[in-house]
Design a protein around this motif. Sequence first.
Motif, mmCIF file in Angstrom:
data_model
loop_
_atom_site.group_PDB
_atom_site.id
_atom_site.type_symbol
_atom_site.label_atom_id
_atom_site.label_comp_id
_atom_site.label_asym_id
_atom_site.label_seq_id
_atom_site.Cartn_x
_atom_site.Cartn_y
_atom_site.Cartn_z
ATOM 1 N N ARG A 139 78.855 50.268 58.283
ATOM 2 C CA ARG A 139 79.708 49.889 57.042
ATOM 3 C C ARG A 139 79.445 48.909 56.053
ATOM 4 O O ARG A 139 79.436 49.272 54.825
ATOM 5 C CB ARG A 139 81.222 49.230 56.975
ATOM 6 C CG ARG A 139 81.825 51.187 58.124
ATOM 7 C CD ARG A 139 83.430 50.542 58.606
ATOM 8 N NE ARG A 139 84.082 51.135 59.452
ATOM 9 C CZ ARG A 139 84.575 52.246 58.601
ATOM 10 N NH1 ARG A 139 85.009 53.009 57.240
ATOM 11 N NH2 ARG A 139 85.556 53.423 59.334
ATOM 12 N N HIS A 175 77.253 57.590 51.501
ATOM 13 C CA HIS A 175 77.816 55.924 52.226
ATOM 14 C C HIS A 175 78.547 54.756 51.641
ATOM 15 O O HIS A 175 77.786 54.545 50.782
ATOM 16 C CB HIS A 175 76.638 55.493 52.840
ATOM 17 C CG HIS A 175 76.374 54.684 54.019
ATOM 18 N ND1 HIS A 175 77.120 54.854 55.676
ATOM 19 C CD2 HIS A 175 76.333 53.208 53.557
ATOM 20 C CE1 HIS A 175 77.409 53.826 55.813
ATOM 21 N NE2 HIS A 175 77.094 52.589 55.059
ATOM 22 N N GLU A 180 83.887 51.758 52.958
ATOM 23 C CA GLU A 180 84.989 52.804 53.290
ATOM 24 C C GLU A 180 84.678 54.480 54.243
ATOM 25 O O GLU A 180 85.932 54.631 54.779
ATOM 26 C CB GLU A 180 86.304 53.496 52.274
ATOM 27 C CG GLU A 180 86.252 51.809 51.892
ATOM 28 C CD GLU A 180 85.168 51.340 50.790
ATOM 29 O OE1 GLU A 180 84.277 51.378 50.335
ATOM 30 O OE2 GLU A 180 85.615 50.239 50.355
ATOM 31 N N ARG A 181 83.667 54.966 53.867
ATOM 32 C CA ARG A 181 83.102 56.344 54.782
ATOM 33 C C ARG A 181 81.945 55.867 55.345
ATOM 34 O O ARG A 181 80.360 56.787 54.421
ATOM 35 C CB ARG A 181 83.754 57.049 53.444
ATOM 36 C CG ARG A 181 83.375 58.846 53.673
ATOM 37 C CD ARG A 181 83.536 59.542 53.110
ATOM 38 N NE ARG A 181 83.293 60.857 53.676
ATOM 39 C CZ ARG A 181 82.803 62.387 52.718
ATOM 40 N NH1 ARG A 181 82.414 61.497 51.684
ATOM 41 N NH2 ARG A 181 82.846 63.734 53.870
ATOM 42 N N ARG A 187 78.312 57.031 55.783
ATOM 43 C CA ARG A 187 77.770 58.336 56.172
ATOM 44 C C ARG A 187 76.120 58.001 56.782
ATOM 45 O O ARG A 187 75.528 57.450 55.613
ATOM 46 C CB ARG A 187 77.646 59.394 55.774
ATOM 47 C CG ARG A 187 79.080 59.684 54.938
ATOM 48 C CD ARG A 187 79.428 61.116 53.592
ATOM 49 N NE ARG A 187 78.304 61.677 53.858
ATOM 50 C CZ ARG A 187 78.876 63.287 54.011
ATOM 51 N NH1 ARG A 187 79.880 63.410 54.656
ATOM 52 N NH2 ARG A 187 77.914 63.930 54.380
#
Length: 307
Positions: free
Chosen positions: A42, A57, A60-61, A63
């Motif tokens: 993160r 990416h 918060e999310r 990827r």
Amino acid sequence: MLSPDQIAFYRENGYLMVEDAVNAEQLARLREITYDLIEKSRGVTESGDVYDLDEGHSAERPRLTRIKLPHLQHPYYWEVLKTSRMTEVLTALLGPDTALQTSKLNTKAPGGGAAVEWHQDWAFYPHSNDDMLAFGLMLEDVDQANGPLQVIPGTHKGPVLSHHAPETGRFCGAVDPDDPLFDVDKAVTLTGKAGSMTVHHVRTLHGSAPNLSDRNRLILFYECRAADAWPLVGSASYAKLAQGGGQALWDHFAEHIITGNMTMEPRATAVPMRLPLPPAPDAGSIFKTQKSGGARSVFTPRERAPA
């Protein structure tokens, strides 16, 4: 231990599915470590030595396309390779003396996690013989929706297809969809429960579509070789190691023995090969090689569905 029928199937088809390659405790520990690494991503804003970031990416999310060299990121990835059923599979197929070529943890994120275009691992790192294979240990269930591995049976006995972009002549790490020797309609899709493991020969054509599900597709790959298979010129990873001199190269090989012993007597066999040169502008991973090298996609815009 593999049965004679399983070994014969692998020799004939160039791939195999093995159930329960790790036990429940080992699987749980691998998941714990992997999700912790994903959580730590993160705070990462660009791809580096540990992570390859996927499009979108964010903190918060998170990827990712890949966690690089997981056996160097946490010792348990190396430990479990040497203490699980994977070791039995390895020696049954490659003999008593084996070594790790490399490792990677492909972490296809939900909702479109990046595809891996069709290729042969052998195109990236030709060796003196092709007693080499890749394990794909499923850390979560893999089904048709979340980008499973696909293979084309029998291609390990055929030629090494061109992995160079026709437009530039550069290595792009993927075959041309229009290559007359490439027949994706013969592909077999490999799905399974967490703890199952795919095995494919280093010359077997394989690829995987994007992850269109709402679940992660976590597959831990170990690429392994017989200890008497030694690298030839052209492999980018070994070129970097060679800069440290012969001792650094020797130490690297010694540190990556899985079972048995090293040898100073490479075994050479008559196998087809092409060198991965000239390299793609960015060869930091297969994803970057395929993108920067100008690889044409089998999955888009053609949008082929898994077989």
